[in-house]
Structures are given as C-alpha cells and as structure tokens.
Design a protein around this motif. Structure first.
Motif, PDB file in Angstrom:
ATOM      1  N   LEU A 323       0.833  -1.195   0.000  1.00  0.00           N
ATOM      2  CA  LEU A 323       0.000   0.000   0.000  1.00  0.00           C
ATOM      3  C   LEU A 323       0.878   1.259   0.000  1.00  0.00           C
ATOM      4  O   LEU A 323       1.862   1.303   0.726  1.00  0.00           O
ATOM      5  CB  LEU A 323      -0.925  -0.003   1.217  1.00  0.00           C
ATOM      6  N   ARG A 324       0.495   2.222  -0.834  1.00  0.00           N
ATOM      7  CA  ARG A 324       1.387   3.373  -0.955  1.00  0.00           C
ATOM      8  C   ARG A 324       0.687   4.712  -0.804  1.00  0.00           C
ATOM      9  O   ARG A 324       0.942   5.644  -1.553  1.00  0.00           O
ATOM     10  CB  ARG A 324       2.136   3.301  -2.263  1.00  0.00           C
ATOM     11  N   GLY A 325      -0.201   4.782   0.171  1.00  0.00           N
ATOM     12  CA  GLY A 325      -0.807   6.078   0.467  1.00  0.00           C
ATOM     13  C   GLY A 325      -2.312   5.991   0.450  1.00  0.00           C
ATOM     14  O   GLY A 325      -2.874   4.922   0.173  1.00  0.00           O
ATOM     15  N   ARG A 326      -2.947   7.079   0.781  1.00  0.00           N
ATOM     16  CA  ARG A 326      -4.405   7.122   0.811  1.00  0.00           C
ATOM     17  C   ARG A 326      -4.899   8.334   0.050  1.00  0.00           C
ATOM     18  O   ARG A 326      -4.181   9.306  -0.122  1.00  0.00           O
ATOM     19  CB  ARG A 326      -4.908   7.176   2.261  1.00  0.00           C
ATOM     20  N   THR A 327      -6.127   8.243  -0.397  1.00  0.00           N
ATOM     21  CA  THR A 327      -6.689   9.354  -1.145  1.00  0.00           C
ATOM     22  C   THR A 327      -7.431  10.313  -0.209  1.00  0.00           C
ATOM     23  O   THR A 327      -7.910  11.331  -0.645  1.00  0.00           O
ATOM     24  CB  THR A 327      -7.697   8.870  -2.207  1.00  0.00           C
ATOM     25  N   ASP A 328      -7.552   9.937   1.060  1.00  0.00           N
ATOM     26  CA  ASP A 328      -8.250  10.842   1.980  1.00  0.00           C
ATOM     27  C   ASP A 328      -7.297  11.251   3.103  1.00  0.00           C
ATOM     28  O   ASP A 328      -6.095  11.015   3.018  1.00  0.00           O
ATOM     29  CB  ASP A 328      -9.522  10.174   2.536  1.00  0.00           C
ATOM     30  N   ASP A 329      -7.843  11.872   4.145  1.00  0.00           N
ATOM     31  CA  ASP A 329      -6.960  12.405   5.186  1.00  0.00           C
ATOM     32  C   ASP A 329      -6.872  11.482   6.403  1.00  0.00           C
ATOM     33  O   ASP A 329      -6.501  11.914   7.481  1.00  0.00           O
ATOM     34  CB  ASP A 329      -7.430  13.803   5.598  1.00  0.00           C
ATOM     35  N   MET A 330      -7.209  10.186   6.207  1.00  0.00           N
ATOM     36  CA  MET A 330      -7.123   9.271   7.353  1.00  0.00           C
ATOM     37  C   MET A 330      -5.665   9.034   7.744  1.00  0.00           C
ATOM     38  O   MET A 330      -4.823   8.796   6.893  1.00  0.00           O
ATOM     39  CB  MET A 330      -7.777   7.925   7.019  1.00  0.00           C
ATOM     40  N   LEU A 331      -5.405   9.114   9.045  1.00  0.00           N
ATOM     41  CA  LEU A 331      -4.061   8.827   9.554  1.00  0.00           C
ATOM     42  C   LEU A 331      -4.115   7.495  10.283  1.00  0.00           C
ATOM     43  O   LEU A 331      -5.167   7.132  10.807  1.00  0.00           O
ATOM     44  CB  LEU A 331      -3.678   9.875  10.598  1.00  0.00           C
ATOM     45  N   ILE A 332      -3.002   6.789  10.313  1.00  0.00           N
ATOM     46  CA  ILE A 332      -2.979   5.571  11.126  1.00  0.00           C
ATOM     47  C   ILE A 332      -1.901   5.789  12.184  1.00  0.00           C
ATOM     48  O   ILE A 332      -0.725   5.937  11.861  1.00  0.00           O
ATOM     49  CB  ILE A 332      -2.714   4.321  10.279  1.00  0.00           C
ATOM     50  N   ILE A 333      -2.344   5.879  13.417  1.00  0.00           N
ATOM     51  CA  ILE A 333      -1.429   6.216  14.506  1.00  0.00           C
ATOM     52  C   ILE A 333      -1.415   5.050  15.488  1.00  0.00           C
ATOM     53  O   ILE A 333      -2.462   4.696  16.039  1.00  0.00           O
ATOM     54  CB  ILE A 333      -1.886   7.516  15.190  1.00  0.00           C
ATOM     55  N   ARG A 334      -0.263   4.455  15.659  1.00  0.00           N
ATOM     56  CA  ARG A 334      -0.130   3.216  16.459  1.00  0.00           C
ATOM     57  C   ARG A 334      -1.188   2.198  16.045  1.00  0.00           C
ATOM     58  O   ARG A 334      -1.879   1.609  16.883  1.00  0.00           O
ATOM     59  CB  ARG A 334      -0.244   3.530  17.955  1.00  0.00           C
ATOM     60  N   GLY A 335      -1.388   2.080  14.738  1.00  0.00           N
ATOM     61  CA  GLY A 335      -2.324   1.074  14.221  1.00  0.00           C
ATOM     62  C   GLY A 335      -3.783   1.505  14.294  1.00  0.00           C
ATOM     63  O   GLY A 335      -4.653   0.782  13.833  1.00  0.00           O
ATOM     64  N   ILE A 336      -4.051   2.663  14.881  1.00  0.00           N
ATOM     65  CA  ILE A 336      -5.451   3.096  15.018  1.00  0.00           C
ATOM     66  C   ILE A 336      -5.751   4.181  13.986  1.00  0.00           C
ATOM     67  O   ILE A 336      -4.963   5.118  13.805  1.00  0.00           O
ATOM     68  CB  ILE A 336      -5.720   3.601  16.453  1.00  0.00           C
ATOM     69  N   ASN A 337      -6.881   4.017  13.312  1.00  0.00           N
ATOM     70  CA  ASN A 337      -7.238   4.977  12.280  1.00  0.00           C
ATOM     71  C   ASN A 337      -7.801   6.240  12.922  1.00  0.00           C
ATOM     72  O   ASN A 337      -8.671   6.164  13.780  1.00  0.00           O
ATOM     73  CB  ASN A 337      -8.295   4.386  11.357  1.00  0.00           C
TER      74      ASN A 337
END
Ligand code: DLL
Length: 434
Positions: A323-337
C-alpha cells in the motif's frame, strides 16, 4: 507452502467463474435484504439480473465509509440479527465508529483467509504464534487468532502493549512467529538491541505485520534486528479485517488478494475509471462471500497497483503492490485509524475552545506521537490559569474518548493556528511512511 492448495492455485478461468457466481449471489442478497443497496441500484437503473459478466460489477454503485456512518449501526447488514454472531468496529469520521457484523459463516471464511495468509508465511501447526495485535473491537487480534487456530498452530494471545511481558513470554513460550503492527515490531526489536539481549534465546522466524503503512527500510531493519522474515498483511474492517491480502515468503513482493472472497478493482480515484495493470489507483473491493455485511464496490481510499506477472510461489490469485498512500486524510497512529474530523467532532461546542485545530504526528523511538493543537476562544483570557487547566483536561478527555488514543494537547492562543485561504491544513505528518 499452501494452506489450501486447490483454492490458492486454482486456474484463473475457474476462479473467475466462481467469482461471477458469488458476485451474482452477493448482489441478489443485498438487493433483497438491504434497502439502501436496493434503492441505490434502482437509482442507477441496475437490477441483479444485469450482472452477467465480471465486468458488469462496474454497473453497481460504490459504497463509502459515509454509508456506514449514515446507516449506523446495523443499516447495511444483510442477515437477520439472530444470525449475527460477532461485531467489530473501526474509526468513523465522526464521534461514532463504523460497525461490521459477521455471521458464523463469515467468521469461518475469515479464519480460512487468515489461515491462507499464515500459509504464505510458512506457518504450520508446528509453530507458536504470538498475537500482539489488540484484541477487542479492532479486527487485528481476533482475526489473527482464529486463523492461527485454524492452521492448528499454538496461539499466544498477548494482545498489544506491556512490552516487557511480551518479551518475557516470547522467550519462555518459544514463539516462532509474531503478528503485530510493524512499528511495534520495530519497537520490540530496538528495545532488545538496546538492552544487549542475546537474540539466540528467541526462536522467532517470521513476522506477520500490517494494519498500518510501512516501508522497505522498516522491513530491512526489522529483519536484521530480529533475524526473521517480515511479511505484509492487509485488510480492513469494512470487508472482513486482516486477511484480505498477504505477501508470500517466496516472493516477498506484492500481496496476494484472495480473489475467491474479494473481487478487486483499481480505479482512478477522481474519474472512477479502471487503471491499467501496474498503475497506481484506489483499491475498490466487493466482498464475494460475506453474509452479515457484504460490501459492494467499497472505496478503501488505499492506493496500490496490480502486479500482473505470475508469482513464483504458484498462487494464481493476483498480487497488489504494498500500500502506498491514501486518497483521503485518514491517519494511522499506532495502528489506530484517526480522521481529523473526529477531533473536530470531539472539541466542537466545548465552551472556551475555538473550532480550530492542527494535528502534528511524529514517530519518536518507533512510537507514533500525536500532538493536537487547539485554539482557545478569544473571550477566554489566558490569565485565567485555573480555567485553562480545567479546559486542558476536558478537551484531552473528549478527544481521547472519540479516537481511543492518548494525545498531547497544546492549547494555543486565539488566532495562532495558521489560517489558509483554501482548504485548511489540519495535519502535519512528520513520519515518512509511504
Ligand atoms: O487494520 C485490519 C488489519 C489488522 C490489517 C491487522 C492487517 C493486520 P482497520 O482498522 O479497519 O483494519 O484499518 C484498515 O488500515 O484501509 C489501510 O489504510 C490500513 N492498512 C491495513 N493493513 C495495511 C498494510 C485493519 N499492510 C486500514 N499496509 C486500511 C498499509 C494498511 N496499510
């Protein structure tokens, strides 16, 4: 090494026939049982009978995270409530999570696809697998757990956290594989290195890492420090959880998507047109065997590309690139979206706070950090120290309750978060993950 050789190496023609049969069945099921899908299909002028070939999937409407939000909690379920045996959840874009429901059959299919993933990592019943993904509403822990049991390996369900205990158990119980987020694996590995731990005391051979983006550089580092093979596993709550796609040990390049259970398209995120093989676009997934909550053409917002070349491992299920990025502004921080809009929903309406915020994300010692800067309202004089301290607690608690992560809150003077003329910048991500 295969878990289910006939399915994993099925000739493509047969695989496509099976896909079509299952697609038609899924479309009929949601049309009959889910009013939202029926209305959408009627609006698009398409009925289940129109699905005659696999290409006809393009006639179907897309499903988005917002559909799960708008029909929270059970509006997209396609099975009667008595048949739902499990619920999982993941972050939504507001204060409410998105919810997924599984029938007993779905739980079995899930265990089957995760078992195939473990086969990709050459994990057998002779192995001991420490599952250090979080157990609970998050799909990581229980998803891997059932897969390990299906394979017949020994599962050590440590869940996430408590690093010292994880390491002690890993050594004492002789784990040969670990399943956790790649950042946690790196944290464990560096922790061991820094204490001068003798790695020969561990029996670890393989790691099954996913739930967040990671790089080849991180893979190299984990493999070197732990002396294992590190493999990438992908999935999302909306389509089942972990187990949608997995790298094989033979190629360690690209993730096999289990196409008998998930039909995928790679689309131009703006136009919705199909991207040619090899070109990056948005991954869109239609579940082919889910009963509880099937999803038609789910827009994952994850960016990847198809690898058209056959894989040396012999599996016929096509691979997608890491996976190489997202089209929206979702962040994944310590595995949590985490969505910036969740922060907004948490702080809006708190007296003394302006609805202006900035998220600063970083990775310090392999641990993601989230600083949330929030502006004080102009009417709140900053010399009201006690009031500010109380606000500090109230706002942190409100945010932490919504996103499920601890944050460092910084209350800012009125007007100090930068304004912009167009779309405001809500996030500064200092990690380089893609
Ligand atoms: O993260 C499921 C999972 C658990 C996958 C354990 C792998 C291992 P969600 O919480 O719904 O589900 O988050 C799904 O996480 O859309 C991607 O953006 C991201 N993601 C998951 N796996 C990977 C990966 C689980 N291997 C969202 N590489 C997805 C990059 C990943 N991103």
């Amino acid at each position: 090494m295969y878990w289910n050789e006939p399915m994993e190496t099925m000739p493509r023609e047969a695989l496509q026939r099976l896909q079509l049969e299952r697609l038609q069945h899924t479309v009929r099921r949601v049309y009959q049982n889910v009013p939202v899908y029926r209305t959408r299909m009627q609006e698009a002028g398409v009925s289940p009978e129109d699905i005659k070939t696999l290409c006809d999937v393009r006639l179907l409407p897309f499903t988005q995270k917002s559909d799960l939000r708008d029909n929270y909690p059970y509006g997209l379920f396609a099975a009667p409530q008595e048949e739902i045996v499990r619920i999982h959840a993941s972050s939504g874009t507001t204060g409410k999570p998105i919810v997924a429901g599984y029938t007993a059959h779905d739980v079995q299919v899930w265990a089957e696809v995760v078992a195939r993933c473990l086969g990709c990592a050459h994990i057998t019943r002779a192995d001991t697998v420490q599952v250090s993904y979080g157990y609970g509403l998050f799909t990581g822990g229980l998803g891997l757990h059932y897969g390990v049991e299906k394979v017949g390996a020994k599962v050590v369900p440590t869940s996430a956290g408590n690093t010292q205990r994880q390491l002690m158990l890993m050594e004492d119980l002789g784990a040969t594989a670990i399943a956790c987020t790649p950042s946690y694996a790196l944290m464990l590995a560096e922790g061991l290195r820094d204490t001068g731990f003798d790695m020969s005391r561990l029996k670890l051979k393989t790691g099954v890492f996913g739930a967040e983006p990671w790089t080849e550089a991180m893979r190299d580092e984990i493999q070197k420090l732990l002396g294992i093979k590190a493999l990438d596993i992908y999935g999302l709550t909306e389509t089942i959880g972990p187990g949608v796609a997995m790298e094989c040990l033979e190629a360690q390049s690209g993730l096999h998507m289990w196409e008998d259970h998930f039909m995928f398209e790679i689309l131009n995120p703006d136009s919705g047109e199909a991207m040619p093989d090899g070109e990056v676009g948005e991954l869109v997934i239609t579940t082919l065997s889910k009963e509880g909550m099937p999803t038609l053409r789910y827009r994952t917002h994850d960016l990847t590309a198809v690898i058209a070349e056959p894989c040396p491992c012999g599996r016929t299920h096509r691979r997608i690139r890491r996976l190489r990025g997202r089209t929206d502004d979702m962040l994944i921080i310590r595995g949590i979206n985490v969505f910036p809009s969740q922060i907004e929903s948490a702080i809006v309406g708190i007296p003394g706070i302006a609805p202006r915020y900035l998220l600063v994300v970083d990775r310090v010692d392999n641990r993601d950090t989230l600083e949330v800067q929030v502006e004080l309202a102009p009417e709140l004089l900053s010399d009201e120290v006690r009031r500010v301290e109380a606000l500090q607690q109230q706002v942190s608690r409100a945010i932490e309750q919504v996103i499920g992560l601890s944050v460092k809150l910084k209350l800012m003077n009125p007007g100090s978060i930068q304004r912009s003329e167009g779309k405001s910048q809500r996030v500064v991500d200092k990690r380089k993950l893609y």
